[in-house]
Motif scaffolding. Structure first.
Motif, PDB file in Angstrom:
ATOM      1  N   ALA A 312      49.572  66.734 -36.515  1.00 21.71           N
ATOM      2  CA  ALA A 312      48.862  65.896 -37.498  1.00 21.71           C
ATOM      3  C   ALA A 312      47.591  66.585 -37.989  1.00 21.71           C
ATOM      4  O   ALA A 312      47.291  66.565 -39.188  1.00 21.71           O
ATOM      5  CB  ALA A 312      48.521  64.538 -36.873  1.00 21.71           C
ATOM      6  N   GLU A 313      46.839  67.205 -37.078  1.00 22.76           N
ATOM      7  CA  GLU A 313      45.590  67.845 -37.505  1.00 22.76           C
ATOM      8  C   GLU A 313      45.886  69.108 -38.318  1.00 22.76           C
ATOM      9  O   GLU A 313      45.172  69.406 -39.284  1.00 22.76           O
ATOM     10  CB  GLU A 313      44.673  68.095 -36.303  1.00 22.76           C
ATOM     11  CG  GLU A 313      44.219  66.768 -35.689  1.00 22.76           C
ATOM     12  CD  GLU A 313      43.144  66.881 -34.605  1.00 22.76           C
ATOM     13  OE1 GLU A 313      42.697  67.997 -34.285  1.00 22.76           O
ATOM     14  OE2 GLU A 313      42.768  65.819 -34.062  1.00 22.76           O
ATOM     15  N   SER A 316      46.428  67.967 -41.714  1.00 28.17           N
ATOM     16  CA  SER A 316      45.204  67.547 -42.365  1.00 28.17           C
ATOM     17  C   SER A 316      44.356  68.744 -42.791  1.00 28.17           C
ATOM     18  O   SER A 316      43.862  68.794 -43.913  1.00 28.17           O
ATOM     19  CB  SER A 316      44.418  66.644 -41.416  1.00 28.17           C
ATOM     20  OG  SER A 316      43.265  66.174 -42.042  1.00 28.17           O
ATOM     21  N   GLY A 319      46.728  71.084 -45.071  1.00 30.65           N
ATOM     22  CA  GLY A 319      47.339  70.407 -46.210  1.00 30.65           C
ATOM     23  C   GLY A 319      46.731  70.827 -47.552  1.00 30.65           C
ATOM     24  O   GLY A 319      47.460  71.108 -48.499  1.00 30.65           O
ATOM     25  N   VAL A 343      53.460  62.193 -39.115  1.00 31.82           N
ATOM     26  CA  VAL A 343      53.098  61.634 -37.800  1.00 31.82           C
ATOM     27  C   VAL A 343      52.511  60.246 -38.034  1.00 31.82           C
ATOM     28  O   VAL A 343      51.567  60.091 -38.821  1.00 31.82           O
ATOM     29  CB  VAL A 343      52.063  62.535 -37.082  1.00 31.82           C
ATOM     30  CG1 VAL A 343      51.524  61.859 -35.839  1.00 31.82           C
ATOM     31  CG2 VAL A 343      52.685  63.888 -36.731  1.00 31.82           C
ATOM     32  N   PRO A 344      53.046  59.219 -37.376  1.00 36.52           N
ATOM     33  CA  PRO A 344      52.491  57.862 -37.573  1.00 36.52           C
ATOM     34  C   PRO A 344      51.036  57.798 -37.085  1.00 36.52           C
ATOM     35  O   PRO A 344      50.733  58.289 -36.005  1.00 36.52           O
ATOM     36  CB  PRO A 344      53.386  56.973 -36.707  1.00 36.52           C
ATOM     37  CG  PRO A 344      54.613  57.783 -36.419  1.00 36.52           C
ATOM     38  CD  PRO A 344      54.194  59.216 -36.449  1.00 36.52           C
ATOM     39  N   VAL A 345      50.182  57.218 -37.881  1.00 39.23           N
ATOM     40  CA  VAL A 345      48.757  57.217 -37.545  1.00 39.23           C
ATOM     41  C   VAL A 345      48.500  56.529 -36.208  1.00 39.23           C
ATOM     42  O   VAL A 345      47.632  56.938 -35.440  1.00 39.23           O
ATOM     43  CB  VAL A 345      47.919  56.601 -38.700  1.00 39.23           C
ATOM     44  CG1 VAL A 345      48.064  55.096 -38.771  1.00 39.23           C
ATOM     45  CG2 VAL A 345      46.457  57.010 -38.595  1.00 39.23           C
ATOM     46  N   ARG A 346      49.280  55.509 -35.907  1.00 40.63           N
ATOM     47  CA  ARG A 346      49.086  54.807 -34.633  1.00 40.63           C
ATOM     48  C   ARG A 346      49.399  55.728 -33.454  1.00 40.63           C
ATOM     49  O   ARG A 346      48.670  55.739 -32.452  1.00 40.63           O
ATOM     50  CB  ARG A 346      49.975  53.560 -34.602  1.00 40.63           C
ATOM     51  CG  ARG A 346      49.744  52.699 -33.381  1.00 40.63           C
ATOM     52  CD  ARG A 346      50.554  51.399 -33.459  1.00 40.63           C
ATOM     53  NE  ARG A 346      50.850  50.920 -32.121  1.00 40.63           N
ATOM     54  CZ  ARG A 346      51.617  49.887 -31.855  1.00 40.63           C
ATOM     55  NH1 ARG A 346      52.187  49.191 -32.841  1.00 40.63           N
ATOM     56  NH2 ARG A 346      51.844  49.521 -30.610  1.00 40.63           N
ATOM     57  N   TYR A 348      49.208  58.991 -33.504  1.00 36.14           N
ATOM     58  CA  TYR A 348      48.142  60.006 -33.462  1.00 36.14           C
ATOM     59  C   TYR A 348      46.908  59.453 -32.755  1.00 36.14           C
ATOM     60  O   TYR A 348      46.353  60.097 -31.860  1.00 36.14           O
ATOM     61  CB  TYR A 348      47.797  60.465 -34.883  1.00 36.14           C
ATOM     62  CG  TYR A 348      46.529  61.286 -34.929  1.00 36.14           C
ATOM     63  CD1 TYR A 348      46.536  62.619 -34.512  1.00 36.14           C
ATOM     64  CD2 TYR A 348      45.319  60.726 -35.333  1.00 36.14           C
ATOM     65  CE1 TYR A 348      45.375  63.366 -34.510  1.00 36.14           C
ATOM     66  CE2 TYR A 348      44.151  61.467 -35.327  1.00 36.14           C
ATOM     67  CZ  TYR A 348      44.180  62.785 -34.918  1.00 36.14           C
ATOM     68  OH  TYR A 348      43.016  63.518 -34.908  1.00 36.14           O
ATOM     69  N   ILE A 349      46.479  58.258 -33.144  1.00 32.36           N
ATOM     70  CA  ILE A 349      45.265  57.690 -32.535  1.00 32.36           C
ATOM     71  C   ILE A 349      45.494  57.427 -31.045  1.00 32.36           C
ATOM     72  O   ILE A 349      44.618  57.660 -30.220  1.00 32.36           O
ATOM     73  CB  ILE A 349      44.816  56.415 -33.285  1.00 32.36           C
ATOM     74  CG1 ILE A 349      44.416  56.783 -34.722  1.00 32.36           C
ATOM     75  CG2 ILE A 349      43.656  55.738 -32.559  1.00 32.36           C
ATOM     76  CD1 ILE A 349      44.145  55.587 -35.625  1.00 32.36           C
ATOM     77  N   GLU A 350      46.690  56.990 -30.705  1.00 35.39           N
ATOM     78  CA  GLU A 350      47.003  56.790 -29.281  1.00 35.39           C
ATOM     79  C   GLU A 350      46.872  58.112 -28.525  1.00 35.39           C
ATOM     80  O   GLU A 350      46.343  58.165 -27.408  1.00 35.39           O
ATOM     81  CB  GLU A 350      48.415  56.226 -29.135  1.00 35.39           C
ATOM     82  CG  GLU A 350      48.704  55.766 -27.717  1.00 35.39           C
ATOM     83  CD  GLU A 350      50.199  55.556 -27.470  1.00 35.39           C
ATOM     84  OE1 GLU A 350      50.922  55.216 -28.423  1.00 35.39           O
ATOM     85  OE2 GLU A 350      50.629  55.752 -26.314  1.00 35.39           O
ATOM     86  N   ILE A 352      45.002  60.671 -29.313  1.00 34.65           N
ATOM     87  CA  ILE A 352      43.580  61.013 -29.219  1.00 34.65           C
ATOM     88  C   ILE A 352      42.901  60.164 -28.142  1.00 34.65           C
ATOM     89  O   ILE A 352      42.155  60.663 -27.304  1.00 34.65           O
ATOM     90  CB  ILE A 352      42.886  60.744 -30.579  1.00 34.65           C
ATOM     91  CG1 ILE A 352      43.356  61.742 -31.632  1.00 34.65           C
ATOM     92  CG2 ILE A 352      41.372  60.756 -30.441  1.00 34.65           C
ATOM     93  CD1 ILE A 352      42.907  63.155 -31.385  1.00 34.65           C
TER      94      ILE A 352
END
Lengths: 450, 450
Positions: A312-313, A316, A319, A343-346, A348-350, A352
């Protein structure tokens, strides 16, 4: 390795620094020896992306002049160091292994390069990186067998040190880009605790995972580079106050107790080379009661969290490059970035948010063991025909957890080296290196070493 | 407000602490006065979610016994403080404004509650929060006009202080949940620099944005609560070392230079109440040469980044609740969480990664001005019939930037209060409060104040 019998280019970082300090060698002679070796060998190896004899020798001349004044000198005074071509060196090319950055010349040194200069080091040149420090192979060859990869992404830094072109070199690791190449080319590689060395001025692919690391010919070299590069930098959010880690002294000291090893196979074990697995089992046997095989729970999730965060990063940070010039990126990288945006944001945050808890759970092992012992790579360096730089599966989890990890070249499988990775608790880099030194010396005293 | 002429419940935090210290009031008498006011008024206001007379009075009795020994006492000794019902108090209900948490009784105090206790405070009870500290209104009424909302999400904490049920109360802010209710009920509200007060033990909806804040009857109250609650907490990743901020002393001191104000309308200005805009223009006029209207670039993006970060992190932290018991969440919240999972990961990471650069750019204003002056809310408290808690549009950007912000009750529009928000640079909470105090005193001396 790097005995005094050979040319000056064969000195370790520590030996070179001492020789210049003692006045038995000049920085100019040492730098000339390194440049000669590069001239002789680099067509075959391809370790350097940019080399400028004049630029290097000018620094050496200045270093010798300073040494001649009798004033105090830094701990790396006059020692040539190579720097991965994703780390800014003022006025020097930094092309990130990607044509989009062709002709890029940053104006300022990265903080870690400035730290090297403050310690007196000579920046001898920039080493080849894989494309944007990811998985597409560079053209660098493994000096131990040029039909094999040196790994990636810090391919040139690892190869340059292994081929005795320079005593030490700086790389970076987001998954396994220091430990894995160190393993493949048979040298020492170290990724310190996340936040110990600043990343400001280094190409960013993942603010959570990017870490500066380095290569040398001994544990002493890694400790010396750590003391010179560690430091708080307010411009790097991961940076923390560490006043004088003094790793050299700690790493050189004798452990008060015989170290103990937690042999952790990780969920990647079954994918590893069978002969390497056998060699590891032998090593564990040689360590006897000092080594227990330990199963750590939850490592499969940790491996997956690292993967998600990096994916995901990457999407970002890279990109915008893809938006601008998709055709200048490899197909492989375009596919990766296209995957990253999905990548689903949820999730990803999980990933992190899980890091600190995961570290706390895993760090409990250090109440019982000095270090974790685990492979630095799934086996010896892959053949170039495979078109890969090898898998970072044994490294990414420790990078995600921010733990210091060192690769020690004490094994061989099918005529190629394999590193033993030791992993310690965060912010305890010195003790980890001390244990690594103990292990190297202990095995050297054994009648038969794998 | 809260003059000594009234009951003991009308004392400010600072006055109450002094009276107990001086022995002119006991904690028991003070707590009894607060409980009597709650008994009398809270059926109409609905500020408290949980109140237990015995629990409160027991703490007061112990406080008086300790005071009686003549030993040293803390700066909040014996003073009742109310705590929002998303902050853990050991053995006391914490239901987060959501039936999923019905009957939840945490075992440990949140770090900030433990800090209050260490300072000698009495935890008098838990105040009503909106559903999971988000936007669905609670049943709490605005004590100044019970047909209006007190705002949210720290509805009960704001209403309890405004209605003189308790001298001070703790809330939290992720977008505008402290500053906005403070504005609506006409009291002082403060959100300190992100990381100054630990969030461990507080319901997490956004690790990037969640901030503890509090309410009182004066700037002195906010300063005193800051000194008592600030502190490093290794279990909160946002926490930083701040050795003795000593905000009380700094806030009470005379500014060495007359403060200057940067009046920042923000892109939300056009959505604000016309009469409030007029009152602000008058205020700026009264400040004369000390106040300039400044346009800060990029605030629209900052507002959007805050929105994206909150939306995505809400979906991540509350998603598991939704997975488990969607039917126990309001429709409004379900819609929000469904929207949150759709935030593109690249946009989320960009929003996270932009924060430090955005702060640096905005903080340059403090080279020229003491503070930013801006509305605390778009206008006076909305009528209950609107079914909303008002918009945090004037608050979320400063929360995202981690900057300390205080709401000062010095304006009235259509018979309801409107707060003036002052925003300062990070880690300079004391000077911000000093400037706020200067402003209040300066306007009190003026012949006519809006």
């Amino acid at each position: 390795m790097a005995a005094n019998a050979g040319g000056l280019n064969e000195l370790t970082v520590t030996e070179a620094a001492r020789a210049i300090r003692d006045g038995t060698v000049t920085s100019e002679k040492l730098t000339e020896a390194c440049l000669a070796r590069i001239d002789e060998r680099d067509d075959a190896i391809g370790a350097f992306a940019h080399i400028d004899h004049e630029y290097a020798l000018k620094q050496a001349t200045v270093a010798d002049q300073i040494r001649g004044t009798g004033n105090g000198i830094g701990p790396l005074h006059g020692v040539p160091i190579a720097v991965k071509d994703i780390i800014d060196v003022a006025g020097y090319p930094n092309e990130n292994g990607c044509p989009i950055f062709s002709g890029n010349r940053p104006q300022r040194d990265a903080t870690c390069v400035a730290a090297l200069r403050s310690a007196g080091a000579i920046i001898i040149g920039k080493t080849v990186t894989t494309e944007l420090a990811l998985l597409t192979p560079s053209t660098t060859k493994n000096p131990l067998n040029t039909s094999h990869t040196p790994g990636g992404s810090s391919a040139g830094s690892a190869a340059a040190v292994a081929d005795l072109m320079v005593p030490g070199a700086v790389g970076t690791q987001t998954a396994g880009s220091v430990l894995r190449p160190a393993s493949y080319v048979g040298i020492y590689g170290f990724k310190p605790t996340s936040g110990l060395v600043s990343r400001t001025g280094v190409l960013q692919q993942s603010h959570t995972l990017d870490t500066v690391g380095y290569f040398g010919h001994s544990i002493e070299d890694l400790a010396l580079l750590t003391d010179c590069m560690a430091g708080y930098d307010a411009t790097d959010p991961a940076s923390y106050f560490a006043s004088g880690p003094n790793v050299v002294e700690l790493a050189a000291s004798k452990p008060p107790l015989t170290p103990s090893f937690a042999f952790v196979k990780t969920p990647a074990w079954d994918q590893a080379d069978p002969e390497m697995r056998e060699a590891f089992t032998e090593l564990a046997g040689e360590l006897g009661a000092q080594c227990d095989e330990i199963e750590l729970n939850g490592l499969a999730r940790v491996i997956e969290w690292q993967r998600l965060v990096q994916l995901a990063e990457n999407a970002s940070y890279y990109g915008p490059l893809q938006d601008r010039a998709r055709n200048l990126l490899s197909d492989e990288l375009n596919v990766r970035l296209d995957e990253g945006v999905k990548v689903p944001v949820r999730a990803y945050i999980e990933a992190i948010a899980s890091r600190e808890r995961a570290y706390e759970a895993i760090a409990e092992i250090f109440e019982h063991y000095s270090v974790i012992l685990t492979p630095a790579a799934p086996g010896p360096a892959p053949h170039l025909d495979e078109g890969i730089t090898g898998s970072p599966i044994f490294n990414g989890l420790w990078t995600y957890l921010g733990m210091p990890a060192v690769s020690v070249p004490i094994m061989e499988v099918n005529g190629l080296p394999v590193g033993v990775q030791l992993v310690g608790p965060r912010r305890d880099d010195g003790r980890l290196l001390r244990t690594a030194k103990w292990l190297v010396e202990h095995l050297a005293q054994q009648p038969a070493t794998a």
